[in-house]
Scaffold this motif. Structure first.
Motif, PDB file in Angstrom:
ATOM      1  N   GLY A  86       0.811  -1.214   0.000  1.00  0.00           N
ATOM      2  CA  GLY A  86       0.000   0.000   0.000  1.00  0.00           C
ATOM      3  C   GLY A  86       0.842   1.262   0.000  1.00  0.00           C
ATOM      4  N   PHE A  87       1.884   1.289   0.833  1.00  0.00           N
ATOM      5  CA  PHE A  87       2.763   2.457   0.858  1.00  0.00           C
ATOM      6  C   PHE A  87       3.539   2.595  -0.445  1.00  0.00           C
ATOM      7  N   PHE A  88       3.941   1.474  -1.036  1.00  0.00           N
ATOM      8  CA  PHE A  88       4.643   1.527  -2.319  1.00  0.00           C
ATOM      9  C   PHE A  88       3.747   2.142  -3.383  1.00  0.00           C
ATOM     10  N   ALA A  89       2.494   1.676  -3.465  1.00  0.00           N
ATOM     11  CA  ALA A  89       1.559   2.223  -4.447  1.00  0.00           C
ATOM     12  C   ALA A  89       1.299   3.708  -4.187  1.00  0.00           C
ATOM     13  N   TYR A  90       1.174   4.092  -2.923  1.00  0.00           N
ATOM     14  CA  TYR A  90       0.950   5.499  -2.575  1.00  0.00           C
ATOM     15  C   TYR A  90       2.106   6.366  -3.056  1.00  0.00           C
ATOM     16  N   PHE A  91       3.342   5.946  -2.747  1.00  0.00           N
ATOM     17  CA  PHE A  91       4.487   6.757  -3.129  1.00  0.00           C
ATOM     18  C   PHE A  91       4.709   6.772  -4.638  1.00  0.00           C
ATOM     19  N   VAL A  92       4.396   5.683  -5.336  1.00  0.00           N
ATOM     20  CA  VAL A  92       4.534   5.665  -6.798  1.00  0.00           C
ATOM     21  C   VAL A  92       3.527   6.613  -7.434  1.00  0.00           C
ATOM     22  N   ILE A  93       2.264   6.556  -7.005  1.00  0.00           N
ATOM     23  CA  ILE A  93       1.244   7.432  -7.570  1.00  0.00           C
ATOM     24  C   ILE A  93       1.558   8.894  -7.271  1.00  0.00           C
ATOM     25  N   MET A  94       1.994   9.178  -6.058  1.00  0.00           N
ATOM     26  CA  MET A  94       2.346  10.558  -5.723  1.00  0.00           C
ATOM     27  C   MET A  94       3.558  11.030  -6.529  1.00  0.00           C
ATOM     28  N   PRO A 134       8.919  11.337  -2.840  1.00  0.00           N
ATOM     29  CA  PRO A 134       8.887  10.993  -1.416  1.00  0.00           C
ATOM     30  C   PRO A 134       9.649  11.974  -0.521  1.00  0.00           C
ATOM     31  N   SER A 135      10.763  12.513  -1.000  1.00  0.00           N
ATOM     32  CA  SER A 135      11.501  13.482  -0.183  1.00  0.00           C
ATOM     33  C   SER A 135      10.701  14.767  -0.004  1.00  0.00           C
ATOM     34  N   ARG A 136       9.853  15.097  -0.964  1.00  0.00           N
ATOM     35  CA  ARG A 136       9.009  16.298  -0.877  1.00  0.00           C
ATOM     36  C   ARG A 136       7.803  16.062   0.030  1.00  0.00           C
ATOM     37  N   LEU A 137       7.363  14.820   0.143  1.00  0.00           N
ATOM     38  CA  LEU A 137       6.178  14.521   0.939  1.00  0.00           C
ATOM     39  C   LEU A 137       6.410  14.663   2.437  1.00  0.00           C
ATOM     40  N   LEU A 138       7.631  14.425   2.882  1.00  0.00           N
ATOM     41  CA  LEU A 138       7.921  14.526   4.313  1.00  0.00           C
ATOM     42  C   LEU A 138       7.791  15.970   4.763  1.00  0.00           C
ATOM     43  N   GLY A 139       6.898  16.210   5.690  1.00  0.00           N
ATOM     44  CA  GLY A 139       6.662  17.554   6.191  1.00  0.00           C
ATOM     45  C   GLY A 139       5.684  18.367   5.361  1.00  0.00           C
ATOM     46  N   LEU A 140       5.106  17.789   4.322  1.00  0.00           N
ATOM     47  CA  LEU A 140       4.196  18.526   3.438  1.00  0.00           C
ATOM     48  C   LEU A 140       2.859  18.829   4.100  1.00  0.00           C
ATOM     49  N   ARG A 141       2.501  18.074   5.089  1.00  0.00           N
ATOM     50  CA  ARG A 141       1.207  18.270   5.746  1.00  0.00           C
ATOM     51  C   ARG A 141       1.115  19.658   6.370  1.00  0.00           C
ATOM     52  N   LYS A 142       2.207  20.146   6.916  1.00  0.00           N
ATOM     53  CA  LYS A 142       2.184  21.484   7.542  1.00  0.00           C
ATOM     54  C   LYS A 142       1.919  22.568   6.509  1.00  0.00           C
ATOM     55  N   GLU A 143       2.383  22.382   5.282  1.00  0.00           N
ATOM     56  CA  GLU A 143       2.119  23.367   4.221  1.00  0.00           C
ATOM     57  C   GLU A 143       0.675  23.268   3.719  1.00  0.00           C
ATOM     58  N   LEU A 144       0.101  22.074   3.737  1.00  0.00           N
ATOM     59  CA  LEU A 144      -1.237  21.880   3.213  1.00  0.00           C
ATOM     60  C   LEU A 144      -2.340  22.186   4.201  1.00  0.00           C
ATOM     61  N   ASP A 145      -2.028  22.170   5.499  1.00  0.00           N
ATOM     62  CA  ASP A 145      -3.040  22.479   6.513  1.00  0.00           C
ATOM     63  C   ASP A 145      -3.343  23.968   6.500  1.00  0.00           C
ATOM     64  N   PHE A 146      -4.616  24.276   6.400  1.00  0.00           N
ATOM     65  CA  PHE A 146      -5.048  25.663   6.381  1.00  0.00           C
ATOM     66  C   PHE A 146      -5.485  26.075   7.782  1.00  0.00           C
ATOM     67  N   PRO A 147      -5.014  27.203   8.280  1.00  0.00           N
ATOM     68  CA  PRO A 147      -5.397  27.601   9.638  1.00  0.00           C
ATOM     69  C   PRO A 147      -6.875  27.946   9.755  1.00  0.00           C
ATOM     70  N   ALA A 148      -7.533  28.270   8.655  1.00  0.00           N
ATOM     71  CA  ALA A 148      -8.943  28.642   8.707  1.00  0.00           C
ATOM     72  C   ALA A 148      -9.860  27.438   8.857  1.00  0.00           C
ATOM     73  N   ILE A 149      -9.341  26.240   8.626  1.00  0.00           N
ATOM     74  CA  ILE A 149     -10.194  25.036   8.690  1.00  0.00           C
ATOM     75  C   ILE A 149     -10.098  24.411  10.049  1.00  0.00           C
TER      76      ILE A 149
END
Length: 110
Positions: free
Chosen positions: A80-88, A95-110
């Motif tokens: 599952g993780f292999f398929a996730y990282f391949v599709i992304m 994969p190196s860009r995905l680490l820590g990406l959640r903080k950039e995608l989280d919106f403070p208004a939500i």
């Protein structure tokens, strides 16, 4: 089911599916086997059999748990993780860009 959430919390990697989507998939895949059990033929001698010995005849033993979670579960999670990282990666999120990406995608208004 819990490993994507652990990676989401620990490595700040975006979730592949939302919570409601995972719930719908789990319920959808469990419905067909449950319905098929309703139409299964009854065993004619089920009430004539002696009950199992609870001390010696275990339904779940250590070997079953180790194979189910230790081997099969780990292979499914790795796939599952292999398929996730391949599709992304195919969509520009390495994969190196995905680490820590959640903080950039989280919106403070939500």
């Amino acid at each position: 089911d819990i490993s994507p959430f652990l990676v989401f919390i620990l490595a700040d990697v975006p979730l592949p599916l939302g919570t409601i989507t995972i719930l719908f998939i789990d319920l959808g895949t469990d419905m067909v086997p449950a319905i098929s059990l309703a139409y299964e033929e009854a065993e004619s001698d089920i009430m004539k059999r002696k009950p199992r010995d609870a001390k010696h005849d275990k339904l779940v033993n250590e070997r079953l748990i180790s194979i189910a979670y230790g081997q099969i579960g780990m292979m499914q999670a790795a796939g599952g993780f292999f398929a996730y990282f391949v599709i992304m990666a195919e969509n520009g999120f390495w994969p190196s860009r995905l680490l820590g990406l959640r903080k950039e995608l989280d919106f403070p208004a939500i």
